[in-house]
Design a protein around this motif. Structure first.
Motif, PDB file in Angstrom:
ATOM      1  N   ALA A  75       0.817  -1.216   0.000  1.00 37.76           N
ATOM      2  CA  ALA A  75       0.000   0.000   0.000  1.00 37.76           C
ATOM      3  C   ALA A  75       0.853   1.271   0.000  1.00 37.76           C
ATOM      4  CB  ALA A  75      -0.911   0.007   1.222  1.00 37.76           C
ATOM      5  N   TYR A  76       2.121   1.168   0.364  1.00 44.47           N
ATOM      6  CA  TYR A  76       2.933   2.375   0.557  1.00 44.47           C
ATOM      7  C   TYR A  76       3.815   2.675  -0.668  1.00 44.47           C
ATOM      8  CZ  TYR A  76       5.919   5.802   2.904  1.00 44.47           C
ATOM      9  OH  TYR A  76       6.602   6.955   3.237  1.00 44.47           O
ATOM     10  N   PHE A  77       4.743   1.779  -0.970  1.00 45.61           N
ATOM     11  CA  PHE A  77       5.650   2.014  -2.104  1.00 45.61           C
ATOM     12  C   PHE A  77       4.966   1.553  -3.387  1.00 45.61           C
ATOM     13  CE2 PHE A  77       8.534   1.194   1.528  1.00 45.61           C
ATOM     14  CZ  PHE A  77       9.293   2.352   1.492  1.00 45.61           C
ATOM     15  N   ARG A  78       5.042   2.397  -4.429  1.00 40.70           N
ATOM     16  CA  ARG A  78       4.426   1.985  -5.696  1.00 40.70           C
ATOM     17  C   ARG A  78       5.167   0.764  -6.256  1.00 40.70           C
ATOM     18  NH1 ARG A  78       3.200   6.462  -7.503  1.00 40.70           N
ATOM     19  NH2 ARG A  78       5.185   7.135  -8.361  1.00 40.70           N
ATOM     20  N   ILE A  79       4.421  -0.236  -6.697  1.00 35.03           N
ATOM     21  CA  ILE A  79       5.063  -1.430  -7.268  1.00 35.03           C
ATOM     22  C   ILE A  79       4.709  -1.546  -8.755  1.00 35.03           C
ATOM     23  CG2 ILE A  79       5.205  -2.766  -5.116  1.00 35.03           C
ATOM     24  CD1 ILE A  79       2.707  -4.329  -6.125  1.00 35.03           C
ATOM     25  N   HIS A  80       5.590  -2.206  -9.490  1.00 32.65           N
ATOM     26  CA  HIS A  80       5.366  -2.372 -10.932  1.00 32.65           C
ATOM     27  C   HIS A  80       5.265  -3.844 -11.316  1.00 32.65           C
ATOM     28  CE1 HIS A  80       6.101   1.893 -11.322  1.00 32.65           C
ATOM     29  NE2 HIS A  80       7.181   1.730 -10.581  1.00 32.65           N
ATOM     30  N   ARG A  81       5.375  -4.716 -10.325  1.00 27.70           N
ATOM     31  CA  ARG A  81       5.198  -6.158 -10.579  1.00 27.70           C
ATOM     32  C   ARG A  81       4.875  -6.815  -9.248  1.00 27.70           C
ATOM     33  NH1 ARG A  81      11.303  -5.728 -11.297  1.00 27.70           N
ATOM     34  NH2 ARG A  81      12.205  -6.622  -9.407  1.00 27.70           N
ATOM     35  N   PRO A  82       4.262  -8.015  -9.280  1.00 29.10           N
ATOM     36  CA  PRO A  82       4.006  -8.704  -8.018  1.00 29.10           C
ATOM     37  C   PRO A  82       5.355  -8.965  -7.332  1.00 29.10           C
ATOM     38  CG  PRO A  82       2.958  -9.869  -9.853  1.00 29.10           C
ATOM     39  CD  PRO A  82       3.830  -8.813 -10.453  1.00 29.10           C
ATOM     40  N   GLU A  83       5.391  -8.975  -6.061  1.00 25.46           N
ATOM     41  CA  GLU A  83       6.614  -9.247  -5.288  1.00 25.46           C
ATOM     42  C   GLU A  83       7.701  -8.193  -5.466  1.00 25.46           C
ATOM     43  OE1 GLU A  83       7.795 -13.377  -5.306  1.00 25.46           O
ATOM     44  OE2 GLU A  83       5.881 -13.764  -4.328  1.00 25.46           O
ATOM     45  N   HIS A  84       7.339  -7.056  -6.018  1.00 30.22           N
ATOM     46  CA  HIS A  84       8.339  -6.009  -6.228  1.00 30.22           C
ATOM     47  C   HIS A  84       8.950  -5.576  -4.886  1.00 30.22           C
ATOM     48  CE1 HIS A  84       9.310  -2.464  -9.166  1.00 30.22           C
ATOM     49  NE2 HIS A  84      10.390  -2.963  -8.614  1.00 30.22           N
ATOM     50  N   ASN A  85       8.078  -5.379  -3.896  1.00 30.95           N
ATOM     51  CA  ASN A  85       8.595  -4.963  -2.585  1.00 30.95           C
ATOM     52  C   ASN A  85       9.434  -6.056  -1.931  1.00 30.95           C
ATOM     53  OD1 ASN A  85       7.930  -2.246  -2.031  1.00 30.95           O
ATOM     54  ND2 ASN A  85       5.763  -2.820  -1.910  1.00 30.95           N
ATOM     55  N   LEU A  86       9.093  -7.300  -2.209  1.00 33.38           N
ATOM     56  CA  LEU A  86       9.898  -8.391  -1.661  1.00 33.38           C
ATOM     57  C   LEU A  86      11.282  -8.389  -2.312  1.00 33.38           C
ATOM     58  CD1 LEU A  86      10.264 -10.870   0.084  1.00 33.38           C
ATOM     59  CD2 LEU A  86       9.115 -12.235  -1.687  1.00 33.38           C
ATOM     60  N   ASP A  87      11.317  -8.194  -3.640  1.00 30.45           N
ATOM     61  CA  ASP A  87      12.613  -8.104  -4.331  1.00 30.45           C
ATOM     62  C   ASP A  87      13.436  -6.960  -3.736  1.00 30.45           C
ATOM     63  OD1 ASP A  87      11.911 -10.175  -5.996  1.00 30.45           O
ATOM     64  OD2 ASP A  87      11.199  -8.864  -7.611  1.00 30.45           O
ATOM     65  N   ARG A  88      12.753  -5.848  -3.477  1.00 34.44           N
ATOM     66  CA  ARG A  88      13.467  -4.689  -2.908  1.00 34.44           C
ATOM     67  C   ARG A  88      13.995  -5.026  -1.507  1.00 34.44           C
ATOM     68  NH1 ARG A  88       8.467  -0.785  -4.501  1.00 34.44           N
ATOM     69  NH2 ARG A  88       9.169  -0.020  -6.531  1.00 34.44           N
ATOM     70  N   ALA A  89      13.186  -5.686  -0.708  1.00 31.37           N
ATOM     71  CA  ALA A  89      13.630  -6.047   0.647  1.00 31.37           C
ATOM     72  C   ALA A  89      14.855  -6.960   0.568  1.00 31.37           C
ATOM     73  CB  ALA A  89      12.502  -6.731   1.412  1.00 31.37           C
ATOM     74  N   ARG A  90      14.822  -7.878  -0.399  1.00 29.26           N
ATOM     75  CA  ARG A  90      15.940  -8.825  -0.511  1.00 29.26           C
ATOM     76  C   ARG A  90      17.247  -8.132  -0.872  1.00 29.26           C
ATOM     77  NH1 ARG A  90      12.217 -13.426  -3.339  1.00 29.26           N
ATOM     78  NH2 ARG A  90      11.786 -14.574  -1.422  1.00 29.26           N
ATOM     79  N   THR A  91      17.187  -7.159  -1.771  1.00 24.34           N
ATOM     80  CA  THR A  91      18.448  -6.465  -2.106  1.00 24.34           C
ATOM     81  C   THR A  91      18.969  -5.729  -0.872  1.00 24.34           C
ATOM     82  OG1 THR A  91      17.352  -4.420  -2.844  1.00 24.34           O
ATOM     83  CG2 THR A  91      17.876  -6.061  -4.555  1.00 24.34           C
ATOM     84  N   GLN A  92      18.057  -5.139  -0.106  1.00 24.99           N
ATOM     85  CA  GLN A  92      18.513  -4.380   1.064  1.00 24.99           C
ATOM     86  C   GLN A  92      19.178  -5.319   2.063  1.00 24.99           C
ATOM     87  OE1 GLN A  92      18.051  -0.793   0.729  1.00 24.99           O
ATOM     88  NE2 GLN A  92      17.617  -1.851  -1.184  1.00 24.99           N
TER      89      GLN A  92
END
Ligand code: ADP
Ligand code: GN1
Ligand code: MG
Length: 365
Positions: free
Chosen positions: A319-336
């Protein structure tokens, strides 16, 4: 969008309006008029910024301060007034998607934004921009700034929100990310490190930008000199190290924030050194020894905090960060988290670089 643009005092009629940039929060458009004048139109995310009036008051006073310090229109954001003289409008024509708060800025002419540092020199330029920005706001009355997002870089609170999301598990996603959750929770001890130093007076509160991603600096397209620090929504009292750390998190990580090939992610020490040199050259003389000494810790903390925020948002349904694909936020969390692990390994190397660069900058100054 043209009905919205009609309410602003533009130089001629708007003839094009296209989505622009790669910000995760607001909706940004590049607008051009029949006279070739370019503007940035933004729909302000009022889920994230709940007091738009206070937010705009912050931006207005910060940009006025920077202009009074001598910065011209390519070096400081310029708000374009609406037809009634206001600095933003509320628009509602009954279409839910479109209804909301809008503002317009002059587009920084002949500028360009970068999502990856092209080389060490360019990354150092961004450090000069953010370091100078902090210096330019040194005498800004911090108490007049509203907290546009309360507890924005309060990592302890970010962990509280993560735990709340894990417990609620609204979308049933927690079991699938047990490894990421464990990684984050195992590092909760870091969360209060710098906040405690602030509380006991070991670190000072300054006026900081708080969102120092590389793409929040506009560079001169021809020379790559930094022109303007943008995205002033989170300018608030904060820790200098957070501005340093957030830039390292984004720009010195070896890959994009949403890179799926995690082998690419890891702290690039030459980029770290280049940024450290630029930041310390620009604002190092104003920093206390404790602030300088904690810059590597700040890089670790900002990366961990951002990973925690991405993971929380994934668990809560993006709901917070705009995503452009499913699991986008998960991918972002993983890189961090991948970067956090590497920052832990390279902590001594970072510390040595900071000491060397601080000494080198002091000698030159
Ligand atoms: P968000 O909060 O969504 O990140 P930003 O304010 O950062 O929104 O705007 C998104 C992007 O638009 C920025 O990263 C930058 O590349 C570009 N941008 C914003 N304002 C300007 C401006 N006045 N001139 C040129 N580019 C801009
Ligand atoms: C957001 O607005 P933008 O895209 O420049 C976020 C930052 C995060 C960043 C992660 C107001 O920055 O805090 O670090 O995404 N901004 C806000 O990419 O939450
Ligand atoms: Mg931005």
């Amino acid at each position: 969008m043209f009905d919205i643009l009609e309410r602003f005092c533009l130089d001629g009629k708007a003839v094009s309006c296209k989505p622009y940039g790669s910000g995760h929060i607001n909706r940004t458009h590049l607008v051009t008029t029949e006279r070739g004048h370019a503007y940035i139109l933004q729909k302000i995310n009022d889920d994230v910024f709940q007091d738009v009036s206070a937010l705009m008051h912050n931006i207005s006073s910060v940009t006025r301060h920077l202009r009074a310090a001598g910065l011209d229109e390519r070096h400081v954001l310029t708000l374009v007034p609406a037809d009634d003289g206001a600095e933003y409008i509320f628009f509602d024509n009954g279409e839910t998607e479109k209804a909301g708060y809008y503002r317009v800025y002059e587009f920084i002419s002949d500028g360009l934004s970068l999502d990856h540092p092209e080389n060490e020199w360019v990354f150092r330029q961004s450090a000069l921009a953010f370091g100078r920005f902090q210096m330019q706001l040194k005498d800004f009355p911090a108490a007049t700034l509203a907290q546009t997002i309360p507890k924005f870089h309060d990592t302890i609170d970010r962990y509280r929100l993560l735990r709340r999301a894990i417990d609620a598990d609204a979308l049933g996603r927690a079991a699938g990310v047990a490894r990421e959750i464990d990684f984050a929770l195992e590092r909760e001890r870091y969360a209060g490190c710098m906040l405690r130093m602030l509380e006991c007076g070991e670190l000072p509160l300054r006026v900081t930008h708080n969102d120092t991603k590389l793409n929040n600096v506009v560079f001169d397209a021809a020379t790559r000199e930094p022109l303007c620090v943008v995205d002033l929504d989170t300018v608030m009292p904060g820790l200098s190290g957070n501005d340093f750390g957030d830039s390292i998190r984004f720009g010195a990580s070896g890959g994009a924030e949403d890179e799926r090939d995690l082998d690419k992610i890891g702290l690039c020490l030459p980029l770290f050194r280049a940024y450290a040199n630029g930041f310390l050259s620009a604002c190092g003389e104003a920093l206390t020894p404790a602030e300088i000494e904690t810059l590597p810790l700040a890089a670790l903390l900002m990366t961990l905090e951002c990973g925690v925020r991405f993971l929380t948002d994934y668990l809560e349904g993006d709901a917070y960060f705009r995503i452009h694909r499913p699991e986008h936020n998960l991918d972002r969390a993983r890189t961090q988290f991948k970067l956090v692990a590497d920052l832990e390994r390279k902590r001594d190397a970072m510390q040595s670089i900071i000491r060397e660069e601080a000494k080198c900058v002091r000698r030159k100054g």
